[in-house]
Structures are given as C-alpha cells and as structure tokens.
Design an enzyme around this catalytic site. Structure first.
Site, short mmCIF file in Angstrom:
data_model
loop_
_atom_site.label_atom_id
_atom_site.label_comp_id
_atom_site.label_asym_id
_atom_site.label_seq_id
_atom_site.Cartn_x
_atom_site.Cartn_y
_atom_site.Cartn_z
N CYS A 106 0.82 -1.21 0.00
CA CYS A 106 0.00 0.00 0.00
C CYS A 106 0.87 1.27 0.00
O CYS A 106 1.70 1.46 -0.87
CB CYS A 106 -0.96 -0.06 1.19
SG CYS A 106 -2.36 1.06 1.12
N HIS A 107 0.68 2.14 0.99
CA HIS A 107 1.43 3.39 1.08
C HIS A 107 2.81 3.23 1.71
O HIS A 107 3.58 4.18 1.80
CB HIS A 107 0.64 4.43 1.89
CG HIS A 107 -0.53 5.00 1.13
ND1 HIS A 107 -1.73 4.32 1.02
CD2 HIS A 107 -0.66 6.14 0.45
CE1 HIS A 107 -2.55 5.05 0.30
NE2 HIS A 107 -1.94 6.17 -0.06
N GLY A 108 3.16 2.03 2.15
CA GLY A 108 4.46 1.78 2.76
C GLY A 108 5.63 2.13 1.85
O GLY A 108 6.74 2.39 2.33
N ALA A 109 5.39 2.15 0.55
CA ALA A 109 6.47 2.46 -0.40
C ALA A 109 7.02 3.88 -0.22
O ALA A 109 8.14 4.17 -0.66
CB ALA A 109 6.00 2.25 -1.84
#
Length: 181
Positions: A106-109
């Site tokens: 998800c937004h962890g990138a």
C-alpha cells in the site's frame, strides 16, 4: 516453506492499516519466524481500525543486523509519519544494503522512496503512489504482488494472500544479490 530461526522486523507507527500488519505477521510466525514490532517511539501503536500492538524496539535502537527481513505495512498516516523519521528511513535502507528481503504494501512504499532504494526497481503500491514511485525512478505496475530481487510489493489488503505467500517465499530464500541500495 519453514522460516524457523528467521527474525522478521515490522516497521510501523500509529495509523497503520491493521490487516497489513496483522496478516503478514501471522503468515511469517505461522511458518516459524519470530516477529518484532519496531516504531519511532511509544510503548504501543494503534492502527486506523483500532488494532493496538506493543512496540518491541525503537527505530533508533534497531539495526538490520538483528533481522533477516523487513515488512513495511501501509496506511496513509503510518507511511507519512515514517517517511519523516530519520532512524526509520535509515533502518529501511540498511536492509537493502545488506541484501535482505523487504515486503511493502500500500502506502508503505513512501518510506522506500525516502530511503532512496526504488530507482531501477519494479514494484506496485496503492495507485495514488504511482507518480511518486515513477518520479523516484521505479517502474510501477498494477498487479496484486510483484517480486523484484527480494523486494515484495502489493497494493491493498485485498492482495494480502498473494503478498503473504511471496513474502514467506522470499524470506525463505534469504539474501538476494540484486537487493541493493
């Protein structure tokens, strides 16, 4: 595949996507790995849907030397705070420097962009990160799970079964020479 003896770090803070922490945690521990929750501060963190988990280690005290792999759960608030925390960024980068598997969803990138480790890599994420990843030099693809030399990435909680399977596989394989910072 068994992960007995493997140590997996989970790096998160308040606002994480609950299932993106708990589901991979359960997947790696079910295969015999030990899991450690690392956060920038505090005794516990709370997910956006209310899951609370005790913090085992502060990011400022953690080292990739202590672990075999890293997992970065998503959640907008979680990822946005982590990408501003220098010890968290340094920790994430050090897993790449040591060629160790990293799972991100998800937004962890966002933290990987800050760590400077996505240039030349292929990965997926929540679609709103497409431009951010491309601007950082990554090739973004819209697939449920992408594996690139030990980097496992997925888009949303819907992708967790595929993400978990590949995460376990990559951790089981160990270090990857193409996993570099």
């Amino acid at each position: 595949m068994t992960l007995t003896g493997n140590r997996v770090a989970f790096l998160a803070t308040d606002g994480f996507e609950d299932s993106e922490l708990t589901s991979p945690w359960d997947a790696v521990t079910a295969e015999g790995a030990s899991a450690t929750l690392i956060a920038p501060d505090g005794a516990a963190i709370t997910g956006k849907n209310g899951h609370e988990q005790a913090v085992d280690l502060l990011a400022s005290d953690a080292s990739a030397d202590q672990f075999d792999a890293l997992v970065l759960p998503g959640g907008v608030v979680n990822a946005d705070h982590l990408r501003l925390d220098k010890p968290s960024i340094a920790l994430a980068r050090s897993f790449f420097e040591q060629h160790k598997p990293v799972g991100v969803i998800c937004h962890g990138a966002w933290i990987l962009i800050e760590a400077g480790v996505v240039d030349g890599r292929t990965l997926t994420s929540y679609p709103s990160l497409t431009t951010d990843l491309r601007n950082a030099g990554a090739t973004w693809v819209d697939e449920e799970v992408v594996v690139d030399e030990g980097l496992v990435s997925s888009r949303t909680p819907d992708d967790l079964p595929a993400f978990n399977a590949k995460l376990v596989e990559e951790i089981g394989e160990g270090k990857h020479s193409g996993q570099t910072a």
